[in-house]
Write a protein that holds these residues in place. Structure first.
Motif, short mmCIF file in Angstrom:
data_model
loop_
_atom_site.label_atom_id
_atom_site.label_comp_id
_atom_site.label_asym_id
_atom_site.label_seq_id
_atom_site.Cartn_x
_atom_site.Cartn_y
_atom_site.Cartn_z
N GLY A 174 1.25 -1.82 -0.07
CA GLY A 174 0.04 -0.20 0.11
C GLY A 174 1.09 1.45 0.51
N THR A 175 1.48 1.58 0.48
CA THR A 175 2.82 2.47 0.86
C THR A 175 3.81 2.75 -0.59
N LEU A 176 3.86 1.45 -0.83
CA LEU A 176 4.82 1.56 -2.37
C LEU A 176 3.62 2.30 -3.19
N ILE A 177 2.34 2.21 -3.68
CA ILE A 177 1.45 2.03 -4.47
C ILE A 177 1.70 3.63 -4.44
N THR A 178 0.67 4.08 -3.26
CA THR A 178 1.25 5.28 -3.11
C THR A 178 2.42 6.31 -2.70
N ASN A 179 3.97 5.67 -2.31
CA ASN A 179 4.60 6.72 -3.26
C ASN A 179 4.66 7.24 -4.64
N LEU A 180 4.16 5.72 -5.75
CA LEU A 180 3.96 5.84 -6.91
C LEU A 180 3.15 7.60 -7.50
N LEU A 181 2.30 7.54 -5.93
CA LEU A 181 1.27 7.96 -6.96
C LEU A 181 1.28 9.16 -6.54
N THR A 182 2.21 9.48 -5.79
CA THR A 182 1.82 10.89 -4.95
C THR A 182 3.37 11.57 -5.31
N ARG A 183 3.80 11.10 -6.26
CA ARG A 183 5.03 12.42 -7.00
C ARG A 183 4.42 13.48 -7.41
N GLY A 184 5.63 14.11 -7.48
CA GLY A 184 4.94 15.28 -8.16
C GLY A 184 3.51 16.09 -7.44
N ASP A 185 3.11 17.11 -7.79
CA ASP A 185 2.11 18.24 -7.06
C ASP A 185 1.33 17.29 -7.03
N VAL A 186 0.91 17.11 -5.43
CA VAL A 186 0.20 16.45 -5.06
C VAL A 186 -0.98 17.47 -4.13
N ASP A 187 -1.75 17.91 -3.64
CA ASP A 187 -2.84 18.65 -2.78
C ASP A 187 -1.58 17.49 -1.08
N GLY A 188 -1.24 18.60 -1.01
CA GLY A 188 -1.28 17.89 0.97
C GLY A 188 -2.38 17.02 1.48
N ASP A 189 -2.93 17.75 1.75
CA ASP A 189 -3.91 17.18 2.07
C ASP A 189 -4.36 15.59 1.80
N ARG A 190 -5.04 15.65 0.61
CA ARG A 190 -4.70 14.89 -0.62
C ARG A 190 -4.00 13.53 0.05
N VAL A 191 -2.34 13.99 -0.13
CA VAL A 191 -1.70 12.84 0.37
C VAL A 191 -1.37 12.38 1.86
N GLU A 192 -1.97 13.66 2.50
CA GLU A 192 -2.13 12.69 4.42
C GLU A 192 -3.09 11.46 3.93
N ARG A 193 -4.90 11.80 3.52
CA ARG A 193 -5.37 10.93 3.89
C ARG A 193 -4.95 9.35 2.56
N LEU A 194 -4.47 10.21 2.02
CA LEU A 194 -3.46 7.71 0.90
C LEU A 194 -3.03 7.29 1.27
N TYR A 195 -1.89 8.43 2.91
CA TYR A 195 -1.34 7.63 3.82
C TYR A 195 -1.82 6.94 4.84
N ASP A 196 -2.71 7.64 4.98
CA ASP A 196 -3.55 7.54 6.44
C ASP A 196 -3.99 6.13 6.19
N THR A 197 -4.07 5.89 4.96
CA THR A 197 -6.15 4.90 4.77
C THR A 197 -4.83 3.59 3.74
N ALA A 198 -3.99 3.99 3.23
CA ALA A 198 -2.65 2.73 2.17
C ALA A 198 -3.15 1.69 3.05
N GLU A 199 -2.13 1.79 4.48
CA GLU A 199 -2.30 0.06 5.20
C GLU A 199 -3.18 -0.44 5.25
N GLU A 200 -4.12 -0.17 5.90
CA GLU A 200 -5.55 -0.57 5.82
C GLU A 200 -6.01 -1.44 3.68
N PHE A 201 -6.21 -0.73 2.79
CA PHE A 201 -5.90 -1.33 1.87
C PHE A 201 -4.91 -2.15 1.49
#
Length: 355
Positions: A174-201
């Motif tokens: 889940g972290t690996l996927i999120t690392n790939l998705l958040t490369r570049g310019d992504v809104d900070g709140d969105r990045v935080e929500r993704l990392y908060d739920t990536a492990e659960e996925f």
């Protein structure tokens, strides 16, 4: 799989895509419906993980040697370590089955130099996104092998250890996927929500596998991921989890494990609803395994005892096809409705597909 002799260090992206088709039905579906370059990035990240997973599951390798081989592989992935993939290949070579007896998993291990060379051919930001979670997975696998070295296979003790194992096996993905998705310019709140739920996925998908694959995990790999603590509550020794006389009691524990998996459904859905569609990412790629997990949990709820026999628990090809068909066009706003439908009945029947 071709079984050809690899040229160590020679990138071969086409071979890597072919290899995924043989080692994972679920990830093959994911890779197939991703666009480039994400399709290749996820393909290579998964194969790097699969090399370690195959070594960890190898019951014919003594635990101490297993752990040492895994730590050698970790060193190969460390950009600051001089250990080469050739050293890993030499270390694992005595344990790789002969070509005529080699399954697809071991074919990937045998051609690990090809996988690593192809991965090293990727852009730097991709390598920096993938390597840390893969190394965390490998380190966790080595730790678990050493922890249970005296038991001949993994024997999970309690819920905390189950979640720890699932984190290393799939939360890291889940972290690996999120690392790939958040490369570049992504809104900070969105990045935080993704990392908060990536492990659960990741935990959701792994716990579904733990629940449905009890028989195969024990008989083929001598691993019991169902916690001894939960089995003890039903009076079942861990070594007798698939014994016919314990079927009813063990099935209650399978049901308990599946119910624990269900507790991650909401966060996993939130992850999917938050992920950006960039770098070739698509909703279908991740909603398909999510919805298939929902369907598998439905089947586990109706017949948990099948997880304890050769019968196994799986959803039909017709439903897989129907889910893939609807996911290819459905957006994130459709996930809740699809989840509710699939939790009730096989989707191909609900949608009117012919059996």
């Amino acid at each position: 799989m071709s079984g050809r002799d690899p040229s160590p260090g020679e990138p071969d992206l086409a071979w890597c895509h072919e290899a995924v088709q043989g080692v994972s039905r679920t990830f093959a579906l994911t890779v197939d419906v991703l666009d480039e370059p994400m399709s290749s990035h996820i393909c290579l990240g998964y194969l790097l993980c699969r090399v370690a997973d195959t070594v960890e599951d190898a019951g014919h390798i003594p635990p101490a040697e297993q752990a040492e081989i895994l730590r050698t592989y970790d060193a190969v992935l460390d950009p600051d370590d001089p250990t080469t993939i050739g050293e890993f290949r030499s270390a694992v070579d005595p344990h790789i089955p002969a070509p005529a007896e080699r399954n697809d998993d071991w074919a990937v291990v045998a051609e690990s130099p090809t996988v690593v060379a192809t991965f090293e051919d990727q852009p730097r930001d991709v390598r920096e996104a993938v390597v840390p979670p893969v190394r965390e997975m490998v380190d966790g696998m080595a730790m678990f092998v050493e922890r249970h070295a005296g038991e001949g296979g993994l024997r999970i003790d309690d819920r905390a250890e189950l979640e720890q194992y699932c984190y290393y096996a799939a939360g890291t993905v889940g972290t690996l996927i999120t690392n790939l998705l958040t490369r570049g310019d992504v809104d900070g709140d969105r990045v935080e929500r993704l990392y908060d739920t990536a492990e659960e996925f990741g935990l959701l998908l792994q716990l579904v596998n733990v629940s449905k694959d009890v028989y195969d995990d024990y008989t083929e790999e001598n691993n019991v991921y169902i916690p001894a603590e939960w089995l003890a509550d039903e009076g079942v020794p861990q070594e007798e989890i698939v014994a016919p006389e314990n079927r009813e009691s063990s099935a209650r524990v399978v049901d308990r494990t599946a119910d624990h998996a269900r507790s991650f459904l909401d966060d996993a859905q939130a992850y999917l609803e938050t992920m950006p569609l960039r770098h070739g990412n698509t909703m279908a790629a991740w909603s398909v395994p999510y919805l298939l997990a929902v369907g598998t949990l439905r089947e586990l709820g109706s017949r948990p005892e099948d997880a304890l026999t050769e019968t196994g628990v799986k959803i039909s090809r017709q439903e897989v096809f129907a889910v893939m068909n609807v996911a290819s066009e459905a957006g994130r706003e459709s996930l809740s409705e699809l989840r509710e439908t699939i939790a009730r009945t096989p989707y191909h029947r609900a949608a009117g597909f012919a059996d």
